[in-house]
Design a protein around this motif. Structure first.
Motif, PDB file in Angstrom:
ATOM      1  N   GLN A 385      -8.268   4.840  10.260  1.00 38.00           N
ATOM      2  CA  GLN A 385      -6.998   4.493   9.622  1.00 38.00           C
ATOM      3  C   GLN A 385      -6.936   5.054   8.203  1.00 38.00           C
ATOM      4  O   GLN A 385      -5.889   5.539   7.762  1.00 38.00           O
ATOM      5  CB  GLN A 385      -6.812   2.971   9.598  1.00 38.00           C
ATOM      6  CG  GLN A 385      -5.402   2.553   9.183  1.00 38.00           C
ATOM      7  CD  GLN A 385      -5.227   1.047   9.130  1.00 38.00           C
ATOM      8  OE1 GLN A 385      -6.191   0.283   9.168  1.00 38.00           O
ATOM      9  NE2 GLN A 385      -3.979   0.603   9.020  1.00 38.00           N
ATOM     10  N   THR A 399       0.170   4.303   9.594  1.00 38.92           N
ATOM     11  CA  THR A 399      -1.196   4.198  10.122  1.00 38.92           C
ATOM     12  C   THR A 399      -1.381   2.982  11.024  1.00 38.92           C
ATOM     13  O   THR A 399      -2.333   2.924  11.803  1.00 38.92           O
ATOM     14  CB  THR A 399      -2.226   4.115   8.983  1.00 38.92           C
ATOM     15  OG1 THR A 399      -2.053   2.878   8.261  1.00 38.92           O
ATOM     16  CG2 THR A 399      -2.089   5.276   8.027  1.00 38.92           C
ATOM     17  N   TRP A 400      -0.452   2.025  10.934  1.00 47.69           N
ATOM     18  CA  TRP A 400      -0.586   0.818  11.756  1.00 47.69           C
ATOM     19  C   TRP A 400      -0.311   1.098  13.230  1.00 47.69           C
ATOM     20  O   TRP A 400      -0.564   0.249  14.091  1.00 47.69           O
ATOM     21  CB  TRP A 400       0.321  -0.279  11.211  1.00 47.69           C
ATOM     22  CG  TRP A 400      -0.073  -0.641   9.809  1.00 47.69           C
ATOM     23  CD1 TRP A 400       0.538  -0.248   8.652  1.00 47.69           C
ATOM     24  CD2 TRP A 400      -1.230  -1.394   9.408  1.00 47.69           C
ATOM     25  NE1 TRP A 400      -0.132  -0.722   7.556  1.00 47.69           N
ATOM     26  CE2 TRP A 400      -1.226  -1.432   7.987  1.00 47.69           C
ATOM     27  CE3 TRP A 400      -2.246  -2.042  10.104  1.00 47.69           C
ATOM     28  CZ2 TRP A 400      -2.215  -2.094   7.259  1.00 47.69           C
ATOM     29  CZ3 TRP A 400      -3.224  -2.699   9.377  1.00 47.69           C
ATOM     30  CH2 TRP A 400      -3.211  -2.730   7.979  1.00 47.69           C
TER      31      TRP A 400
END
Length: 438
Positions: A385, A399-400
């Protein structure tokens, strides 16, 4: 006289159990303290405008979890050779050594500011020394967990069951995780915002932590603990099949990998996201991490009372809830919403572990060891991440999606992956066969 002896044994057993809960608390506390050092370390030792800064800082968490697959084997051998007390004592000495390396890293950065150039970024050598300290403390945590897991499984306390003792131990661990961000913010750095920390502010807190752990180690070395004869394997029969021949176990290892990875990624990186957003989000970064781990603690407490809902149904509901919160958090750019995922993550470990070891009979003990290999996901996924954030120019927002992918795998495991295809010739116990139907 006999009655008095029994009472003394019961009191001693309870005292040792409390000591084990304290050690569980210490493991949880230092796991999250290490994660919460990310922003201060980024501010104090890494270039603020570097193109690999996020990836480098998440290496702190990666180095910690790398210790799990590499040190669990010798931790088990120590336990069998030295017993609970001496192994715990040695683990605490390793932890103290790791803290001393942290201190060395800070002093090296201040007084010998050597740097290494990586992809055009000037990185302090002290930072890499700090990473070594993280690995050493992760090794200590791994050895302690070997002791704690086996002790709670085989050493009776009153009329408690092994499951109850594991739940109590997990709760103590979660308390340590929940208070760690507050310890960082208010006790170690005295309310200074994490992104304003200077390197010198590490010095005194690390000395205090070293002294506290030294006192704990001396106490541990003086108490009496039971023998380990009940956990040693006697030489004898060999297992006819490979433990990897069970589909639900193999997929369960990946389930543990993704679960620990996304659990740690949210807890460790929610403050990175909040810091990037700035303003009030940045000012409350540590509170978000504390709330996340606190909700995970509450979920574990509540989950201990759930008996009528099967593990696979709990897993499906929890993963759907987590996915929904991740999507909402991304759509609204509000990291506070990510903290609610802690509640859904709370039941995932026991659910995956139970489903993955179901109906394995004499293979169960070995399967439990195999599953712990997946814990390394706690280092890999947060690192990925961080790399993704750097690729996106330091932006954590998208990035989630990586975390959503992990939740989707856990959803798959709860829907299909847990289903068993037991190889022919395996005999299972009636208890294990009925466990999946509860």
């Amino acid at each position: 006289m006999n009655r008095n002896d029994n009472q003394r044994k019961a009191v001693n057993a309870l005292a040792v159990f409390i000591v084990m809960l304290v050690l569980y608390f210490i493991v949880g506390l230092f796991t999250v303290i290490n994660q919460q050092f990310q922003i201060p370390l980024q501010t104090a030792m890494l270039p603020h405008d570097g193109n690999i800064t996020n990836a480098l800082v998440t290496m702190l968490n990666f180095s910690w979890f790398l210790a799990y697959p590499l040190s669990q084997g010798f931790g088990t051998r120590w336990l069998e050779k030295y017993g609970y007390r001496k192994t715990s004592f040695l683990a605490l000495l390793i932890l103290i050594a790791g803290l001393a390396i942290y201190e060395l890293a800070v002093l090296f950065h201040i007084y010998l500011p050597a740097q290494v150039s990586i992809l055009g970024n000037e990185i302090s050598v002290g930072f890499f020394i700090f990473l070594a300290g993280s690995y050493i403390i992760g090794t200590a945590a791994t050895v302690l967990q070997v002791v704690l897991n086996l002790y709670l499984a085989v050493c009776p306390i009153g009329h408690t069951t092994a499951l109850q003792r594991q739940m109590i131990g997990g709760t103590s661990n979660s308390i340590g995780m929940a208070v760690a961000p507050l310890v960082i913010s208010y006790l170690i750095f005295y309310g200074t915002p994490l992104h304003d920390i200077s390197t010198r502010q590490f010095i005194v807190p690390l000395v205090i932590l070293i002294l506290l752990m030294l006192v704990t180690a001396i106490y541990i070395n003086k108490i009496q603990m039971p023998g380990t004869g009940n956990i040693r394997q006697s030489p004898g029969e060999k297992l006819e099949k490979s433990v990897w021949s069970f589909r639900h176990l193999k997929l369960g290892v990946w389930g543990i990998f993704f679960y620990v990875g996304i659990e740690v990624a949210v807890g460790a990186n929610v403050n990175m996201y909040a810091s990037e957003l700035g303003g009030r989000f940045a000012a409350n970064a540590t509170h978000m991490a504390a709330l996340y781990w606190g909700l995970l603690l509450l979920g574990r407490l509540g989950g201990s009372f759930i008996k009528s809902i099967s593990s696979e149904k709990q897993l499906v509901a929890a993963s759907i809830g987590a996915i929904a919160l991740l999507v909402i958090a991304m759509l609204t750019a509000n990291p506070w919403i990510l903290t609610g995922i802690g509640f859904f993550h709370s039941i995932m470990w026991p659910a995956i572990f139970t489903l993955a070891t179901d109906r394995l009979g004499q293979y169960t003990a070995k399967a439990s060891g195999v599953l712990t290999m997946g814990v390394v996901g706690g280092g890999i996924i947060p690192l990925l991440q961080g790399i993704l954030a750097d690729v996106m120019g330091g932006n954590w927002h998208w990035t989630w999606i990586l975390i959503i992918a992990g939740e989707v795998y856990i959803l798959y495991y709860g829907l299909n992956g847990y289903k068993q295809k037991i190889p022919t010739g395996l005999e299972t116990s009636p208890d294990s066969e009925s466990r999946s139907r509860r």
